[in-house]
Design an enzyme around this catalytic site. Structure first.
Site, mmCIF file in Angstrom:
data_model
loop_
_atom_site.group_PDB
_atom_site.id
_atom_site.type_symbol
_atom_site.label_atom_id
_atom_site.label_comp_id
_atom_site.label_asym_id
_atom_site.label_seq_id
_atom_site.Cartn_x
_atom_site.Cartn_y
_atom_site.Cartn_z
ATOM 1 N N TYR A 161 0.834 -1.213 0.000
ATOM 2 C CA TYR A 161 0.000 0.000 0.000
ATOM 3 C C TYR A 161 0.871 1.267 0.000
ATOM 4 O O TYR A 161 0.705 2.147 -0.837
ATOM 5 C CB TYR A 161 -0.907 -0.016 1.231
ATOM 6 C CG TYR A 161 -1.759 1.222 1.392
ATOM 7 C CD1 TYR A 161 -2.881 1.413 0.607
ATOM 8 C CD2 TYR A 161 -1.440 2.192 2.335
ATOM 9 C CE1 TYR A 161 -3.672 2.548 0.753
ATOM 10 C CE2 TYR A 161 -2.219 3.330 2.491
ATOM 11 C CZ TYR A 161 -3.339 3.507 1.702
ATOM 12 O OH TYR A 161 -4.116 4.627 1.842
ATOM 13 N N LYS A 165 1.285 4.168 -2.916
ATOM 14 C CA LYS A 165 0.932 5.575 -2.669
ATOM 15 C C LYS A 165 2.137 6.496 -2.880
ATOM 16 O O LYS A 165 1.984 7.666 -3.234
ATOM 17 C CB LYS A 165 0.372 5.732 -1.250
ATOM 18 C CG LYS A 165 -1.019 5.103 -1.075
ATOM 19 C CD LYS A 165 -2.063 5.833 -1.917
ATOM 20 C CE LYS A 165 -3.469 5.362 -1.650
ATOM 21 N NZ LYS A 165 -4.494 6.115 -2.381
ATOM 22 N N THR A 196 -13.489 5.841 7.919
ATOM 23 C CA THR A 196 -14.119 5.291 6.703
ATOM 24 C C THR A 196 -14.199 3.772 6.801
ATOM 25 O O THR A 196 -13.518 3.160 7.634
ATOM 26 C CB THR A 196 -13.289 5.622 5.434
ATOM 27 O OG1 THR A 196 -12.092 4.830 5.471
ATOM 28 C CG2 THR A 196 -12.937 7.094 5.322
HETATM 29 P P1 NAI Z 1 -13.066 3.108 1.094
HETATM 30 O O1 NAI Z 1 -12.660 1.692 0.900
HETATM 31 O O2 NAI Z 1 -14.015 3.424 2.177
HETATM 32 O O3 NAI Z 1 -13.617 3.692 -0.300
HETATM 33 C C1 NAI Z 1 -12.909 3.457 -1.493
HETATM 34 C C2 NAI Z 1 -13.827 3.618 -2.678
HETATM 35 O O4 NAI Z 1 -13.074 3.329 -3.869
HETATM 36 C C3 NAI Z 1 -15.012 2.640 -2.653
HETATM 37 O O5 NAI Z 1 -16.194 3.329 -2.989
HETATM 38 C C4 NAI Z 1 -14.633 1.603 -3.707
HETATM 39 O O6 NAI Z 1 -15.766 0.998 -4.331
HETATM 40 C C5 NAI Z 1 -13.827 2.447 -4.680
HETATM 41 N N1 NAI Z 1 -12.923 1.632 -5.497
HETATM 42 C C6 NAI Z 1 -12.044 0.698 -5.057
HETATM 43 N N2 NAI Z 1 -11.423 0.122 -6.100
HETATM 44 C C7 NAI Z 1 -11.905 0.710 -7.221
HETATM 45 C C8 NAI Z 1 -11.666 0.527 -8.603
HETATM 46 N N3 NAI Z 1 -10.791 -0.392 -9.063
HETATM 47 N N4 NAI Z 1 -12.344 1.304 -9.500
HETATM 48 C C9 NAI Z 1 -13.239 2.212 -9.048
HETATM 49 N N5 NAI Z 1 -13.523 2.425 -7.760
HETATM 50 C C10 NAI Z 1 -12.859 1.675 -6.844
HETATM 51 O O7 NAI Z 1 -11.705 3.926 1.289
HETATM 52 P P2 NAI Z 1 -11.415 5.374 1.957
HETATM 53 O O8 NAI Z 1 -10.908 5.162 3.311
HETATM 54 O O9 NAI Z 1 -12.538 6.280 1.710
HETATM 55 O O10 NAI Z 1 -10.158 5.820 1.072
HETATM 56 C C11 NAI Z 1 -10.266 6.639 -0.084
HETATM 57 C C12 NAI Z 1 -8.864 6.987 -0.557
HETATM 58 O O11 NAI Z 1 -8.162 7.649 0.497
HETATM 59 C C13 NAI Z 1 -8.037 5.753 -0.920
HETATM 60 O O12 NAI Z 1 -7.216 6.059 -2.020
HETATM 61 C C14 NAI Z 1 -7.201 5.539 0.327
HETATM 62 O O13 NAI Z 1 -6.009 4.859 0.059
HETATM 63 C C15 NAI Z 1 -6.953 6.978 0.752
HETATM 64 N N6 NAI Z 1 -6.588 7.121 2.149
HETATM 65 C C16 NAI Z 1 -7.474 6.745 3.138
HETATM 66 C C17 NAI Z 1 -7.125 6.916 4.464
HETATM 67 C C18 NAI Z 1 -8.058 6.598 5.583
HETATM 68 O O14 NAI Z 1 -7.642 6.716 6.741
HETATM 69 N N7 NAI Z 1 -9.302 6.227 5.332
HETATM 70 C C19 NAI Z 1 -5.799 7.450 4.848
HETATM 71 C C20 NAI Z 1 -4.974 7.805 3.732
HETATM 72 C C21 NAI Z 1 -5.361 7.643 2.433
#
Ligand code: NAI
Length: 265
Positions: A161, A165, A196
């Protein structure tokens, strides 16, 4: 009833990938509060429809596209359809991402590849096709890639991961240089721990691996955030709106930590 916050994105069309839930939903809603119409790209159109409803309640337009960001043909088609639906694209937020908690020595080739496919290649593909449309439409656009604090200060279990990133940060810099002549800025945000479904899943996996409780793991993670609390999805949205708006016009190639102080703790 409108719940607008300001006019900083008034009339803009912003594409948000992974906009069905979590941070993507928070960003989409926050953009709408600043006056943007939003196209949502996600694997889960049923869930994305709920985000679209929230955007419409604010008084802005929303469209949902079922697309896997790792599939270039599908991405290209969705970008064309979004352009057709809500007009020239002014902003892109590359937020779709995945994370599995796996120690590096137990990470399979397929798991490594999957992180790079979705997080790095997926962001690149959407940026490539949206940027081409922005150039053709002569839009002074803005692209924001959602990286992570894990690109710079990853936990154990964030090998694939964190590396994927970090790749996002590298291509953000290159794209900023290559698109400057077209008046397109390219930046990244690095969220800390945000409330989330992804974080919930991460806690469950790590708690099982380490025979401890999710509450304890979360408390330990938050200890490392200067502000000592979890972030909310819309708080990432605040920084994204700054970068997408005119106020961000002289910021490019930058990566901004939106992390409650995690990277400085
Ligand atoms: P989440 O898992 O709750 O939401 C991710 C969304 O991306 C979902 O709606 C999923 O269906 C969609 N998705 C996944 N693979 C996909 C694909 N191949 N094509 C289209 N859509 C796809 O994740 P969250 O926590 O909201 O994270 C969002 C972004 O923020 C991610 O890139 C994550 O790495 C990043 N992030 C999150 C953190 C956290 O603490 N939640 C911290 C740092 C970064």
């Amino acid at each position: 009833m409108s719940s607008r916050t300001d006019d900083r994105l008034d009339g803009a069309h912003v594409v948000v990938t992974g906009g069905a839930r979590g941070i993507g939903r928070g960003i989409a809603v926050r953009c709408a509060r600043s006056g943007a119409d939003v196209s949502l790209f996600d694997l889960r159109p049923d869930v994305a429809a709920e985000t679209a409803e929230r955007v419409r309640e604010i008084g802005r337009d929303a469209a949902v596209f079922e697309v896997d960001v790792t599939d270039e043909a599908a991405v290209s088609e969705a970008v064309d359809d979004a352009r057709e639906g809500l007009g020239a694209i002014d902003g892109l937020v590359n937020n779709a991402g995945i994370q599995q908690a796996i120690p590096l020595l137990e990470t399979s080739e397929a798991e490594w590849d999957r992180h790079f496919d979705v997080n790095a290649k997926g962001s690149f593909l959407v940026a490539k096709h949206v940027a081409k449309r922005m150039i053709a439409d002569e839009v002074a656009g803005s692209i924001v890639n959602v990286s992570s604090v894990g690109a710079e200060r990853p936990f154990p279990g964030q090998g694939a991961y964190g590396a994927s990133k970090a790749a996002v940060l590298a291509f953000t810099t290159v794209l900023a240089k290559e698109l400057a002549e077209h008046d397109i800025t390219v930046n990244a945000v690095k969220p800390g721990t945000v409330d989330t479904p992804m974080v919930q899943q991460w806690l469950t996996e790590r708690a099982e691996q380490h025979d401890t409780s999710e509450d304890r793991l979360l408390a330990e993670a938050l200890d490392d955030h200067i502000l000592d609390r979890i972030g909310q999805p819309e708080e990432v949205g605040h920084a994204v709106v700054l970068l997408l708006s005119e106020e961000g016009d002289w910021i490019t190639g930058e990566s901004i930590a939106v992390d409650g102080g995690y990277l400085k703790a």
